[in-house]
Design an enzyme around this catalytic site. Structure first.
Site, PDB file in Angstrom:
ATOM      1  N   HIS A 117       0.827  -1.208   0.000  1.00 60.63           N
ATOM      2  CA  HIS A 117       0.000   0.000   0.000  1.00 60.63           C
ATOM      3  C   HIS A 117       0.864   1.262   0.000  1.00 60.63           C
ATOM      4  O   HIS A 117       0.383   2.337  -0.338  1.00 60.63           O
ATOM      5  CB  HIS A 117      -0.918  -0.021   1.216  1.00 60.63           C
ATOM      6  CG  HIS A 117      -2.278   0.554   0.978  1.00 60.63           C
ATOM      7  ND1 HIS A 117      -2.922   0.563  -0.235  1.00 60.63           N
ATOM      8  CD2 HIS A 117      -3.158   1.136   1.848  1.00 60.63           C
ATOM      9  CE1 HIS A 117      -4.106   1.109  -0.117  1.00 60.63           C
ATOM     10  NE2 HIS A 117      -4.277   1.484   1.140  1.00 60.63           N
ATOM     11  N   ASN A 158      -6.507   7.150   3.377  1.00 64.44           N
ATOM     12  CA  ASN A 158      -7.893   7.476   3.097  1.00 64.44           C
ATOM     13  C   ASN A 158      -8.206   8.963   3.115  1.00 64.44           C
ATOM     14  O   ASN A 158      -9.277   9.371   2.674  1.00 64.44           O
ATOM     15  CB  ASN A 158      -8.817   6.754   4.083  1.00 64.44           C
ATOM     16  CG  ASN A 158      -8.737   5.258   3.931  1.00 64.44           C
ATOM     17  OD1 ASN A 158      -8.096   4.726   3.024  1.00 64.44           O
ATOM     18  ND2 ASN A 158      -9.386   4.550   4.833  1.00 64.44           N
ATOM     19  N   ASP A 162      -0.524   2.331  -5.387  1.00 61.50           N
ATOM     20  CA  ASP A 162      -0.606   0.891  -5.617  1.00 61.50           C
ATOM     21  C   ASP A 162      -1.879   0.571  -6.390  1.00 61.50           C
ATOM     22  O   ASP A 162      -2.863   1.298  -6.295  1.00 61.50           O
ATOM     23  CB  ASP A 162      -0.596   0.145  -4.281  1.00 61.50           C
ATOM     24  CG  ASP A 162      -1.764   0.519  -3.386  1.00 61.50           C
ATOM     25  OD1 ASP A 162      -1.956   1.732  -3.124  1.00 61.50           O
ATOM     26  OD2 ASP A 162      -2.498  -0.384  -2.951  1.00 61.50           O
ATOM     27  N   ASN A 192      -9.302   4.227  -1.806  1.00 66.57           N
ATOM     28  CA  ASN A 192      -9.737   5.338  -0.964  1.00 66.57           C
ATOM     29  C   ASN A 192      -8.830   6.563  -1.018  1.00 66.57           C
ATOM     30  O   ASN A 192      -9.290   7.682  -0.822  1.00 66.57           O
ATOM     31  CB  ASN A 192      -9.925   4.868   0.475  1.00 66.57           C
ATOM     32  CG  ASN A 192     -11.128   3.965   0.609  1.00 66.57           C
ATOM     33  OD1 ASN A 192     -12.135   4.139  -0.079  1.00 66.57           O
ATOM     34  ND2 ASN A 192     -11.039   2.977   1.479  1.00 66.57           N
TER      35      ASN A 192
END
Length: 185
Positions: A19, A66, A91, A112
């Site tokens: 991530h 997020n 990613d 997100n």
């Protein structure tokens, strides 16, 4: 000026996870371009440099994935950067590990961090360098996959994609989208 934002999560527990491909790519750019000084501004770590006559602002939002849109939009306003001079590195589950894709515009595909940027900017029209991480094997939950550190061959693929992503971002600035896609996609 171009703003190159690498998406990720701050903190040691997230370092080099799938991530955090965006953070790792921006770090690779900083190393290549000789950036040694990071400043905390607008909710992000930033480093300024130049590349072939273009000013670059390297950005790693520190607000967690997020809510990446807050720091990105704040810095774009502060530096008067238009969305067509924003490159977001992130990613991408739907791209094979070890590969990248570059595009302009599009949706957020459930990511997100991208959703947050779309919402804060009020547009989807900016460049994306998508670092392929692939889908999790078997029944492994996606959250566990993206927050894990690649090992062995997967680590080599990840590092290759990160380095390709850094090169693609620079190539995009100097050569435009079509030539970048032809070379890296």
């Amino acid at each position: 000026m171009y703003l190159i934002a690498g998406l990720g999560n701050p903190g040691g527990e997230y370092e080099h996870t799938r991530h955090n491909a965006g953070f790792d790519t921006v770090d690779a750019l900083a190393e290549e371009l000789g950036c040694r000084y990071w400043k905390n501004e607008g909710g992000a770590l930033t480093a300024k440099t130049t590349y072939h006559g273009h000013e670059l602002l390297l950005v790693k939002p520190q607000s967690f994935m997020n809510t990446s849109g807050g720091p990105v939009s704040k810095l774009m306003r502060a530096y008067k950067i238009a969305p067509d001079h924003l490159i977001v590195v992130h990613d991408e589950l739907d791209i094979d590990p070890g590969t990248i894709r570059v595009k302009f515009g599009g949706g957020h595909a459930g990511h997100n961090g991208l959703r947050s940027i779309c919402d804060k900017l009020g547009t989807r029209d900016w460049f994306r360098v998508r670092i392929g991480i692939g889908r999790p094997p078997g029944r492994k939950p996606v959250v566990d996959w993206v927050l894990s550190v690649p090992k062995n061959d997967a680590k080599d693929d990840f590092e290759h994609a990160v380095n390709q992503g850094a090169q693609a971002a620079l190539f995009l600035i100097g050569n435009g989208l079509e030539k970048t896609q032809a070379r890296f996609n």
